[in-house]
Design a protein around this motif. Structure first.
Motif, PDB file in Angstrom:
ATOM      1  N   LEU A 107      -5.159 -11.587   5.449  1.00 29.08           N
ATOM      2  CA  LEU A 107      -4.804 -10.772   4.213  1.00 29.08           C
ATOM      3  C   LEU A 107      -5.005  -9.233   4.043  1.00 29.08           C
ATOM      4  CD1 LEU A 107      -5.338 -13.561   1.450  1.00 29.08           C
ATOM      5  CD2 LEU A 107      -3.190 -13.062   2.461  1.00 29.08           C
ATOM      6  N   GLU A 108      -6.229  -8.963   4.445  1.00 27.12           N
ATOM      7  CA  GLU A 108      -6.729  -7.628   4.502  1.00 27.12           C
ATOM      8  C   GLU A 108      -5.699  -6.837   5.319  1.00 27.12           C
ATOM      9  OE1 GLU A 108     -10.662  -6.651   4.983  1.00 27.12           O
ATOM     10  OE2 GLU A 108     -11.294  -7.671   3.125  1.00 27.12           O
ATOM     11  N   GLY A 109      -5.476  -7.528   6.607  1.00 26.64           N
ATOM     12  CA  GLY A 109      -4.485  -6.728   7.726  1.00 26.64           C
ATOM     13  C   GLY A 109      -3.195  -6.551   7.077  1.00 26.64           C
ATOM     14  N   LEU A 110      -2.578  -7.575   6.318  1.00 28.45           N
ATOM     15  CA  LEU A 110      -1.468  -7.405   5.574  1.00 28.45           C
ATOM     16  C   LEU A 110      -1.446  -6.279   4.499  1.00 28.45           C
ATOM     17  CD1 LEU A 110       0.166 -11.046   4.945  1.00 28.45           C
ATOM     18  CD2 LEU A 110       0.850  -9.375   6.503  1.00 28.45           C
ATOM     19  N   VAL A 111      -2.237  -6.112   3.776  1.00 29.88           N
ATOM     20  CA  VAL A 111      -2.391  -5.301   2.814  1.00 29.88           C
ATOM     21  C   VAL A 111      -2.555  -3.866   3.505  1.00 29.88           C
ATOM     22  CG1 VAL A 111      -3.737  -4.182   0.830  1.00 29.88           C
ATOM     23  CG2 VAL A 111      -3.599  -6.573   0.957  1.00 29.88           C
ATOM     24  N   LYS A 112      -3.129  -3.838   4.540  1.00 25.61           N
ATOM     25  CA  LYS A 112      -3.239  -2.520   5.155  1.00 25.61           C
ATOM     26  C   LYS A 112      -2.145  -2.142   5.900  1.00 25.61           C
ATOM     27  CE  LYS A 112      -5.656  -0.327   9.285  1.00 25.61           C
ATOM     28  NZ  LYS A 112      -6.792  -0.549  10.325  1.00 25.61           N
ATOM     29  N   ALA A 113      -1.428  -2.919   6.453  1.00 27.96           N
ATOM     30  CA  ALA A 113      -0.045  -2.776   6.997  1.00 27.96           C
ATOM     31  C   ALA A 113       1.000  -2.101   6.152  1.00 27.96           C
ATOM     32  CB  ALA A 113       0.575  -3.845   7.712  1.00 27.96           C
ATOM     33  N   TYR A 114       0.829  -2.749   4.963  1.00 26.67           N
ATOM     34  CA  TYR A 114       1.924  -2.270   3.816  1.00 26.67           C
ATOM     35  C   TYR A 114       1.466  -1.146   2.951  1.00 26.67           C
ATOM     36  CZ  TYR A 114       4.679  -2.930  -0.458  1.00 26.67           C
ATOM     37  OH  TYR A 114       5.631  -2.792  -1.499  1.00 26.67           O
ATOM     38  N   VAL A 115       0.135  -1.086   2.516  1.00 29.07           N
ATOM     39  CA  VAL A 115      -0.405  -0.111   1.840  1.00 29.07           C
ATOM     40  C   VAL A 115      -0.852   0.983   2.573  1.00 29.07           C
ATOM     41  CG1 VAL A 115      -2.297   0.594  -0.078  1.00 29.07           C
ATOM     42  CG2 VAL A 115      -1.113  -1.556  -0.158  1.00 29.07           C
ATOM     43  N   GLY A 116      -1.675   0.776   3.446  1.00 28.33           N
ATOM     44  CA  GLY A 116      -2.355   1.971   4.130  1.00 28.33           C
ATOM     45  C   GLY A 116      -1.154   2.503   5.184  1.00 28.33           C
ATOM     46  N   GLU A 117      -0.677   2.030   5.752  1.00 27.84           N
ATOM     47  CA  GLU A 117       0.486   2.509   6.607  1.00 27.84           C
ATOM     48  C   GLU A 117       1.492   2.948   5.861  1.00 27.84           C
ATOM     49  OE1 GLU A 117       0.330   3.053   9.935  1.00 27.84           O
ATOM     50  OE2 GLU A 117      -1.536   2.050  10.404  1.00 27.84           O
ATOM     51  N   GLY A 118       1.854   2.507   4.770  1.00 34.40           N
ATOM     52  CA  GLY A 118       2.803   3.012   3.932  1.00 34.40           C
ATOM     53  C   GLY A 118       2.597   4.266   3.273  1.00 34.40           C
ATOM     54  N   ILE A 119       1.524   4.797   2.990  1.00 28.54           N
ATOM     55  CA  ILE A 119       0.890   6.129   2.687  1.00 28.54           C
ATOM     56  C   ILE A 119       1.213   7.025   3.676  1.00 28.54           C
ATOM     57  CG2 ILE A 119      -0.991   7.539   1.912  1.00 28.54           C
ATOM     58  CD1 ILE A 119      -2.041   5.129   0.549  1.00 28.54           C
ATOM     59  N   ALA A 120       1.068   6.623   5.019  1.00 29.97           N
ATOM     60  CA  ALA A 120       1.172   7.675   6.028  1.00 29.97           C
ATOM     61  C   ALA A 120       2.645   7.631   6.093  1.00 29.97           C
ATOM     62  CB  ALA A 120       0.311   7.111   7.091  1.00 29.97           C
ATOM     63  N   GLN A 121       3.580   6.771   6.082  1.00 33.68           N
ATOM     64  CA  GLN A 121       4.637   6.896   6.278  1.00 33.68           C
ATOM     65  C   GLN A 121       5.331   7.748   5.322  1.00 33.68           C
ATOM     66  OE1 GLN A 121       5.841   2.751   6.589  1.00 33.68           O
ATOM     67  NE2 GLN A 121       5.361   2.558   8.667  1.00 33.68           N
TER      68      GLN A 121
END
Length: 235
Positions: A107-121
């Motif tokens: 679940l942490e991996g999913l949140v990172k992919a959506y939230v963390g990568e989302g900010i970078a994008q």
């Protein structure tokens, strides 16, 4: 010069200007390495997936990231630039972000992919406002959502429904991610003069003033809050 090399018809920003060309190469290099790392991260996260269906879905998303990586390196090749050389200046910043945000579970991996990568994008989308139309079109195409958002939201919300305690832990994780992601964006934008010039401008070229830069980071934070809300988490 390559058959696909840019011409002066590419837009009002001139790729024959060495300063602007260097900025575009930096942008494409930074984004290419981000996509490469995103591919590797999704492939790794797929090993933690609880079901075969989840594993398959992550594998498909990883394949999209690899496709995007190829689009960017193809463009660099058309500019007669070595893709490894273009990516190298951003390895430290991107790797540092991933090192500080290693997920401990699915679940942490999913949140990172959506939230963390989302900010970078979102940060790269902001920069795309200051480049020529062809480059902007490529950047926006690479950053287009290919189902990552819906997949992450559905999986996280289902987990919260099954165990409400999950929400608190993931909310804390999301808050940590936003700080690290904005730090990464600042490093990428500030440490390279050419790329930074796209944002703050250079003599004879457009760019954002300091007030607009402040508004940009407010927009990044606002978008993060909306993503967290969509996941069912408090920002």
């Amino acid at each position: 010069m390559s058959e696909d090399a840019p011409t002066r018809a590419d837009g009002d920003r001139d790729l024959f200007d060495p300063n602007y060309r260097a900025a575009v190469v930096d942008l494409l290099g930074a984004l290419a390495y981000s996509e490469l790392r995103a591919f590797a991260q999704l492939a790794k996260d797929s090993e933690l997936a609880p079901t075969l269906g989840h594993t398959s879905a992550l594998a498909i998303l990883a394949a999209h990231e690899l496709r995007n990586f190829k689009l960017l390196t193809d463009r660099l090749r058309a500019l007669e630039v070595d893709s490894e050389e273009a990516m190298q200046p951003f390895v430290e910043a991107v790797d540092a972000f991933h090192a500080r945000t290693t997920s401990s579970n699915w679940l942490e991996g999913l949140v990172k992919a959506y939230v963390g990568e989302g900010i970078a994008q979102d940060f790269y989308r902001e920069i795309a406002n200051y480049v020529d139309p062809d480059t902007k079109s490529l950047v926006l195409a690479v950053l287009e959502d290919q189902g990552q958002a819906d997949f992450a939201v559905a999986a996280v919300r289902q987990a919260i429904e099954e165990d409400g305690r999950v929400a608190g832990r993931l909310a804390l994780w999301g808050r940590r991610l936003v700080g690290e992601a904005i730090t990464q964006a600042q490093r990428v934008g500030v440490e390279r003069d050419a790329l930074g010039s796209l944002l703050v401008g250079a003599p004879g070229s457009g760019g954002a003033d300091l007030a607009e830069l402040g508004r940009m980071f407010v927009r990044l934070t606002d978008a993060h809050t909306k993503r967290m809300e969509r996941l069912g988490l408090s920002a």
